[in-house]
Design a protein around this motif. Structure first.
Motif, PDB file in Angstrom:
ATOM      1  N   GLY A  29      -9.720   3.801   8.989  1.00 44.87           N
ATOM      2  CA  GLY A  29     -10.393   2.612   8.514  1.00 44.87           C
ATOM      3  C   GLY A  29     -11.115   2.780   7.104  1.00 44.87           C
ATOM      4  O   GLY A  29     -11.795   1.778   6.741  1.00 44.87           O
ATOM      5  N   ASP A  31     -11.448   3.123   3.232  1.00 48.12           N
ATOM      6  CA  ASP A  31     -11.017   2.700   1.905  1.00 48.12           C
ATOM      7  C   ASP A  31     -10.787   3.841   1.041  1.00 48.12           C
ATOM      8  O   ASP A  31     -11.852   4.294   0.610  1.00 48.12           O
ATOM      9  N   ARG A  61     -13.799  -4.708  -1.271  1.00 45.22           N
ATOM     10  CA  ARG A  61     -13.449  -5.291   0.102  1.00 45.22           C
ATOM     11  C   ARG A  61     -12.380  -6.451   0.125  1.00 45.22           C
ATOM     12  O   ARG A  61     -11.513  -6.274   0.793  1.00 45.22           O
ATOM     13  N   PRO A  62     -12.903  -7.446  -0.774  1.00 43.30           N
ATOM     14  CA  PRO A  62     -11.914  -8.908  -0.675  1.00 43.30           C
ATOM     15  C   PRO A  62     -10.417  -8.023  -1.371  1.00 43.30           C
ATOM     16  O   PRO A  62      -9.426  -8.511  -0.703  1.00 43.30           O
ATOM     17  N   TRP A  63     -10.360  -7.384  -2.266  1.00 40.44           N
ATOM     18  CA  TRP A  63      -9.171  -6.830  -2.758  1.00 40.44           C
ATOM     19  C   TRP A  63      -8.250  -5.962  -1.569  1.00 40.44           C
ATOM     20  O   TRP A  63      -7.128  -6.166  -1.371  1.00 40.44           O
ATOM     21  N   ARG A  64      -9.003  -5.256  -0.922  1.00 41.92           N
ATOM     22  CA  ARG A  64      -8.540  -4.475   0.089  1.00 41.92           C
ATOM     23  C   ARG A  64      -7.889  -5.079   1.015  1.00 41.92           C
ATOM     24  O   ARG A  64      -6.612  -5.400   1.488  1.00 41.92           O
ATOM     25  N   VAL A  65      -8.866  -6.271   1.612  1.00 42.61           N
ATOM     26  CA  VAL A  65      -8.539  -7.227   2.747  1.00 42.61           C
ATOM     27  C   VAL A  65      -7.288  -8.060   2.401  1.00 42.61           C
ATOM     28  O   VAL A  65      -6.549  -8.335   3.213  1.00 42.61           O
ATOM     29  N   ASP A  66      -7.454  -8.978   1.368  1.00 42.82           N
ATOM     30  CA  ASP A  66      -6.384  -9.711   0.852  1.00 42.82           C
ATOM     31  C   ASP A  66      -5.286  -9.317   0.247  1.00 42.82           C
ATOM     32  O   ASP A  66      -4.199 -10.329   0.267  1.00 42.82           O
ATOM     33  N   GLU A  69      -4.030  -4.687   2.081  1.00 42.56           N
ATOM     34  CA  GLU A  69      -3.643  -4.274   3.671  1.00 42.56           C
ATOM     35  C   GLU A  69      -2.697  -5.266   4.127  1.00 42.56           C
ATOM     36  O   GLU A  69      -1.830  -4.820   4.860  1.00 42.56           O
ATOM     37  N   GLN A  73       0.688  -3.659   5.644  1.00 45.79           N
ATOM     38  CA  GLN A  73       1.107  -3.987   6.948  1.00 45.79           C
ATOM     39  C   GLN A  73       2.499  -4.330   7.349  1.00 45.79           C
ATOM     40  O   GLN A  73       3.229  -3.968   8.140  1.00 45.79           O
ATOM     41  N   ASP A 135     -17.823   2.990   7.750  1.00 42.19           N
ATOM     42  CA  ASP A 135     -16.803   3.549   8.670  1.00 42.19           C
ATOM     43  C   ASP A 135     -17.230   5.080   9.252  1.00 42.19           C
ATOM     44  O   ASP A 135     -16.613   5.497   9.851  1.00 42.19           O
TER      45      ASP A 135
END
Length: 154
Positions: A29, A31, A61-66, A69, A73, A135
């Motif tokens: 988990g 980054d 965070r937003p760049w990683r999530v949106d 990731e 996936q 994390d």
């Protein structure tokens, strides 16, 4: 010492044991882009401040999530099928390249944010632990320490 974060990340990642350590941390988990940024900041002697930690985390965070990731996936989801399908394997390689481009862009953005922060502080700054704080309970601390030793020489 690499002046820019992208070159530092590439150089560090290419060192023995680092790729495996980063993949373990990512699976847990973490980054990895943030951790590499933290190692870069430690190497440069940038003073750790809570507001700086927060600014880096809020940027990443937003760049990683949106962005990162979702690409990851798809790449992982296609792994098994791509072994049997040449065209899908080629598409998967393109997704993998996009994922790397997205990680590079994140590192560029992190560097731009940190560029004006003074360097040259003496002593261990513990950036990586600070950036991994959310994390930390799940992380392989040996992998984190290997990343620090290789990246910063401490």
């Amino acid at each position: 010492m690499c002046a820019d974060l992208w070159s530092f990340a590439l150089s560090t990642y290419a060192r023995p044991g680092v790729e495996a350590a980063c993949l373990r941390l990512q699976e847990q988990g973490a980054d990895v882009c943030l951790l590499l940024c933290g190692a870069w900041l430690e190497q440069r002697g940038v003073a750790l401040e809570p507001r700086r930690l927060l600014a880096l985390q809020q940027l990443a965070r937003p760049w990683r999530v949106d962005v990162i990731e979702p690409l990851r996936q798809v790449r992982v989801q296609w792994r098994a099928m791509a072994q049997q399908d040449e065209q899908l394997a080629a598409l998967r390689e393109r997704i993998k390249a996009l994922e790397l481009d997205a990680e590079r862009e994140l590192l560029v953005r992190l560097e731009a944010l940190a560029q004006g922060w003074p360097t040259g502080m003496k002593g261990q700054q513990q950036w990586m632990e600070g950036l991994a704080a959310e994390d930390a309970a799940n992380l392989d601390h040996d992998a984190l320490q290997l990343l620090r030793v290789v990246a910063t020489g401490t």
